[in-house]
Design an enzyme around this catalytic site. Structure first.
Site, PDB file in Angstrom:
ATOM      1  N   ASP A  33      11.607   6.096   3.127  1.00 37.75           N
ATOM      2  CA  ASP A  33      10.223   6.454   3.449  1.00 37.75           C
ATOM      3  C   ASP A  33      10.236   7.862   4.016  1.00 37.75           C
ATOM      4  OD1 ASP A  33       7.688   6.802   4.613  1.00 37.75           O
ATOM      5  OD2 ASP A  33       7.460   4.659   4.945  1.00 37.75           O
TER       6      ASP A  33
ATOM      7  N   TYR B 238       8.506   1.645  10.345  1.00 39.13           N
ATOM      8  CA  TYR B 238       7.086   1.466  10.671  1.00 39.13           C
ATOM      9  C   TYR B 238       6.800  -0.021  10.855  1.00 39.13           C
ATOM     10  CZ  TYR B 238       2.070   1.175   9.544  1.00 39.13           C
ATOM     11  OH  TYR B 238       0.725   0.882   9.544  1.00 39.13           O
TER      12      TYR B 238
ATOM     13  N   ARG C 129      -6.354   0.518 -15.081  1.00 39.36           N
ATOM     14  CA  ARG C 129      -5.282  -0.228 -14.413  1.00 39.36           C
ATOM     15  C   ARG C 129      -3.928   0.069 -15.050  1.00 39.36           C
ATOM     16  NH1 ARG C 129      -3.676  -5.562 -15.168  1.00 39.36           N
ATOM     17  NH2 ARG C 129      -5.614  -6.076 -16.236  1.00 39.36           N
TER      18      ARG C 129
ATOM     19  N   LYS D 118      -1.356  10.192   4.778  1.00 37.47           N
ATOM     20  CA  LYS D 118      -0.896  11.047   5.866  1.00 37.47           C
ATOM     21  C   LYS D 118      -0.812  12.517   5.431  1.00 37.47           C
ATOM     22  CE  LYS D 118      -0.400   7.132   8.122  1.00 37.47           C
ATOM     23  NZ  LYS D 118      -0.394   6.090   7.084  1.00 37.47           N
TER      24      LYS D 118
END
Length: 413
Positions: A193, A120, A67, A217
């Site tokens: 983005d 988005y 983590r 993506k």
């Protein structure tokens, strides 16, 4: 030899104990694998406890708990930072986790955010809902109307401006250098983005402090990873890394390795997808069953000049949107069902061509009125062009358009 050493340490122990320990925690190898290994361990040990203490204290290059950092994920972060031209990057479990972390580590309750209205759908909803509930003032603007952006920036003095290089789904291209100039006037940070435009444009080169990608993506590119990443400065990286430690939205080592593998062919895939998208967009623009095509590489697209300025000769992206003539929701459903090769799926950037209805998927969270205001009709289709032969993509589109039209005529007869 390591095996012999392990056996010596466990000699005389019960088989149950030997089964657990033999073969584990080998010495550091003298060789270097060609491919970055997957490090699935959740914890790391050191022979020298002083070294472990340094790792627990956050020493650079030391790992103690996944983590807090993982070698495979670090390799992915290094290549993303290099490609984006930033000093650092931090990986997350999803693109939205990356967007959320980038925003919340850049503002505090009471501060203002100016954001593009063309974001988005999930990003828009998070800003309109969660961030306002968190106490931030959020104002959405037409990011292509620089006068409107300038007015909002001057009036609100935002801590953060949020935009996309290529918007989803109408593919409007933001003039990032112009937005950066406005941001500097009030010392606002800019989050860009760049999911739709890896390789073909680097926002950090024009001053963007936070560049976000959905690793799911184009970067991964094979439909087998969910992840996100923020490429940023060293100072902001510390905040983002602490966010991962506290909130826990880390990208696992297996996903990091898959994304790292995808990066290797990213420039090649983008070159092919940009070239194919240009061919497909030009062809379907002349199709009698298509009323409008949105593609920044076409001269009639409102962002064509900006796209040329930002992208140069590197291509205009692999995304296309188009309106099916006289089609509503049912007509789009008929079209998607008629596709044989192109996959009707809610993602993009894969090696496979993918198609969807934004009104039903990516922008479903918006109200019908909001979608209409943004120009997202029920007849709109978003197409992510894959690496297949352009002729095969066009043949499937034509076949599905013809089939959907026949179904529509039959239904109204």
């Amino acid at each position: 030899m390591q095996q012999d050493s392990t056996r010596a340490r466990t000699k005389g122990l019960d088989p149950a104990t030997r089964a657990v320990h033999v073969g584990e925690r080998p010495s550091r190898p003298e060789f270097t694998p060609v491919v970055t290994p997957i490090y699935p361990g959740s914890t790391y040990v050191y022979e020298d406890l002083e070294e472990m203490d340094a790792a627990l204290g956050g020493a650079e290059g030391k790992y103690v708990y996944t983590r807090y950092g993982n070698p495979t994920s670090s390799a992915l972060e290094a290549v993303i930072a290099d490609l984006e031209g930033t000093s650092s990057a931090v990986a997350f479990a999803s693109g939205m986790a990356a967007v959320h972390a980038a925003i919340t580590t850049s503002v505090t309750p009471g501060q203002a955010i100016v954001a593009s209205r063309d974001l988005y759908g999930a990003s828009y909803s998070m800003l309109a809902g969660f961030m306002r509930e968190w106490g931030c003032t959020v104002e959405f603007v037409d990011i292509l109307d620089l006068d409107q952006v300038a007015e909002a920036v001057e009036r609100l003095k935002p801590a953060l401006i949020v935009c996309e290089v290529i918007s989803n789904p109408l593919l409007r291209v933001t003039d990032v250098p112009a937005v950066m100039k406005l941001a500097k006037s009030v010392r606002a940070a800019v989050l860009v983005d760049s999911t739709f435009s890896p390789v073909i444009y680097s926002p950090a080169a024009d001053g963007a402090q936070l560049v976000v990608h959905s690793l799911t993506k184009y970067i991964s590119g094979h439909g087998d990873v969910t992840g996100g990443v923020v490429a940023t400065t060293s100072m902001r990286r510390e905040k983002l890394a602490n966010f991962v430690k506290m909130a826990g939205g880390l990208l696992g080592p297996f996903e990091s390795w898959l994304a790292l593998r995808g990066v290797k062919t990213l420039p090649l895939r983008m070159e092919r997808q940009c070239a194919s998208a240009a061919v497909v967009a030009g062809a379907i623009a002349a199709h009698p069953l298509v009323s409008r095509v949105y593609y920044p590489g076409l001269a009639d697209h409102p962002s064509h000049a900006t796209a040329q300025k930002l992208f140069g000769e590197r291509g205009f992206g692999g995304m296309i949107a188009f309106e099916i003539k006289d089609a509503g929701r049912e007509g789009v459903v008929d079209f998607l069902e008629a596709l044989e090769m192109i996959v009707p799926a809610t993602s993009l950037g894969d090696v496979y061509s993918l198609a969807l209805s934004p009104a039903m998927s990516s922008h479903r969270a918006l109200t019908p009125e909001e979608r209409a205001a943004f120009g997202i009709s029920d007849g709109l289709v978003r197409l992510s062009v894959g690496i297949e032969a352009p002729g095969d993509i066009l043949a499937d589109l034509d076949r599905a358009l013809q089939t959907a039209t026949r179904r529509s005529v039959h239904a109204t007869a």
